[in-house]
Write a protein that holds these residues in place. Sequence first.
Motif, mmCIF file in Angstrom:
data_model
loop_
_atom_site.group_PDB
_atom_site.id
_atom_site.type_symbol
_atom_site.label_atom_id
_atom_site.label_comp_id
_atom_site.label_asym_id
_atom_site.label_seq_id
_atom_site.Cartn_x
_atom_site.Cartn_y
_atom_site.Cartn_z
ATOM 1 N N SER A 227 -2.060 -3.684 -3.156
ATOM 2 C CA SER A 227 -2.346 -4.538 -4.305
ATOM 3 C C SER A 227 -3.312 -3.861 -5.265
ATOM 4 N N TRP A 228 -4.312 -3.190 -4.730
ATOM 5 C CA TRP A 228 -5.306 -2.536 -5.579
ATOM 6 C C TRP A 228 -4.686 -1.407 -6.402
ATOM 7 N N ASN A 229 -3.724 -0.694 -5.845
ATOM 8 C CA ASN A 229 -3.135 0.466 -6.516
ATOM 9 C C ASN A 229 -1.947 0.123 -7.411
ATOM 10 N N GLY A 243 -6.141 -7.607 -17.300
ATOM 11 C CA GLY A 243 -5.924 -6.194 -17.003
ATOM 12 C C GLY A 243 -6.674 -5.753 -15.760
ATOM 13 N N THR A 244 -6.057 -4.928 -14.945
ATOM 14 C CA THR A 244 -6.648 -4.475 -13.688
ATOM 15 C C THR A 244 -7.227 -3.069 -13.850
ATOM 16 N N ALA A 245 -7.859 -2.596 -12.782
ATOM 17 C CA ALA A 245 -8.502 -1.280 -12.823
ATOM 18 C C ALA A 245 -7.502 -0.150 -13.048
ATOM 19 N N PRO A 246 -6.329 -0.096 -12.373
ATOM 20 C CA PRO A 246 -5.369 0.970 -12.695
ATOM 21 C C PRO A 246 -4.922 0.952 -14.148
ATOM 22 N N VAL A 247 -4.793 -0.243 -14.742
ATOM 23 C CA VAL A 247 -4.434 -0.317 -16.157
ATOM 24 C C VAL A 247 -5.562 0.242 -17.014
ATOM 25 N N HIS A 248 -6.786 -0.025 -16.629
ATOM 26 C CA HIS A 248 -7.936 0.494 -17.373
ATOM 27 C C HIS A 248 -7.975 2.021 -17.332
ATOM 28 N N LEU A 249 -7.513 2.618 -16.244
ATOM 29 C CA LEU A 249 -7.503 4.081 -16.152
ATOM 30 C C LEU A 249 -6.578 4.700 -17.191
ATOM 31 N N THR A 250 -5.501 4.015 -17.543
ATOM 32 C CA THR A 250 -4.558 4.581 -18.508
ATOM 33 C C THR A 250 -5.146 4.658 -19.906
ATOM 34 N N ALA A 265 -14.103 10.515 -13.383
ATOM 35 C CA ALA A 265 -15.202 9.604 -13.041
ATOM 36 C C ALA A 265 -14.679 8.189 -12.816
ATOM 37 N N ALA A 266 -13.768 7.742 -13.677
ATOM 38 C CA ALA A 266 -13.196 6.407 -13.505
ATOM 39 C C ALA A 266 -12.383 6.322 -12.219
ATOM 40 N N SER A 267 -11.644 7.387 -11.903
ATOM 41 C CA SER A 267 -10.840 7.392 -10.679
ATOM 42 C C SER A 267 -11.715 7.335 -9.437
ATOM 43 N N VAL A 270 -12.957 3.711 -9.152
ATOM 44 C CA VAL A 270 -11.879 2.804 -8.760
ATOM 45 C C VAL A 270 -11.479 3.022 -7.304
ATOM 46 N N SER A 271 -11.631 4.240 -6.805
ATOM 47 C CA SER A 271 -11.268 4.538 -5.416
ATOM 48 C C SER A 271 -12.316 4.080 -4.413
#
Length: 295
Positions: A227-229, A243-250, A265-267, A270-271
């Motif tokens: 779910s997180w990924n 919006g979720t964290a993976p969307v924020h990475l884009t 840094a964001a990755s 989020v990890s």
Amino acid sequence: MSASTVTPPAPATASGDATTRRARRRSAALGVAAWVVGIGFCLPALWMLLTSFHAEADAATNPPSVAAALTLDGYRTFFGGGGGPTPWPPLVNSLGASFFSTVLVLLLALPAAYALSIRRVRKWTDVMFFFLSTKMLPVVAGLLPVYLFAKNAGLLDNIWLLVLLYTSMNLPIAVWMMQSFLADVPVSIIEAAQVDGARLLTVLRRVVAPVAGPGIAATALICFIFSWNELLFARVLTGVVAGTAPVHLTTFVTSQGLFLAQLCAASVVVSLPVLVAGYAAQDKLVQGLSLGAVK
């Protein structure tokens, strides 16, 4: 009478020593190979961590500048230090969607696995195949119908839509995992609890859940990670609010270029929740994944 001769014990042969030395060398070689493979798997994550502490100019060099000066500018920018968007709403959305969907999956998968492993229903193998067949459809094939449904129902950019989607996506794999875990629960203790007057919910809560605790923990962690990924549905069905964290990475990949240091840094940030959850539940995870391995 002639004196009887006593034969002395034979000394250890050279072939036995050679066999022992070969076994030790083989064991040492396997150990070194295991370390090399392990480091190879960890190398991309370590490289991402190192790049996150570099400036953008150093992170974009080719070949990469390994010995460049370290800085926290990437993390400051990620947390809104440079006037950019704050990452806390996407992180909270990801945490909420992953947590609530995992709880729903466990609440639904536990009685289903109980019915398929301990109190088996008729044609339970067909039921298991049905659960498995739901994972055969490519996710992108169901994207348009889900989008149209969410649009007509007014659920676009709603975190609870993601909770329902993640629950339905993770439920089949959770039922499959927990069915194998619950198959190892002794039926005798369940029958003893029922003789004492325990009802189904009491049996599930006080008998089955403690015995299959490691398997439930492993299932919960895997569902939480999935779910997180998840990115595709979150990218299409959400916007500003959900919006979720993976969307924020884009958002770090823009028309102006790829901000590699900020993205790394964001990755890393989020990890961290998944890594912390995996480390905290590592003993339960190992026990759960090894249940049923030895019969």
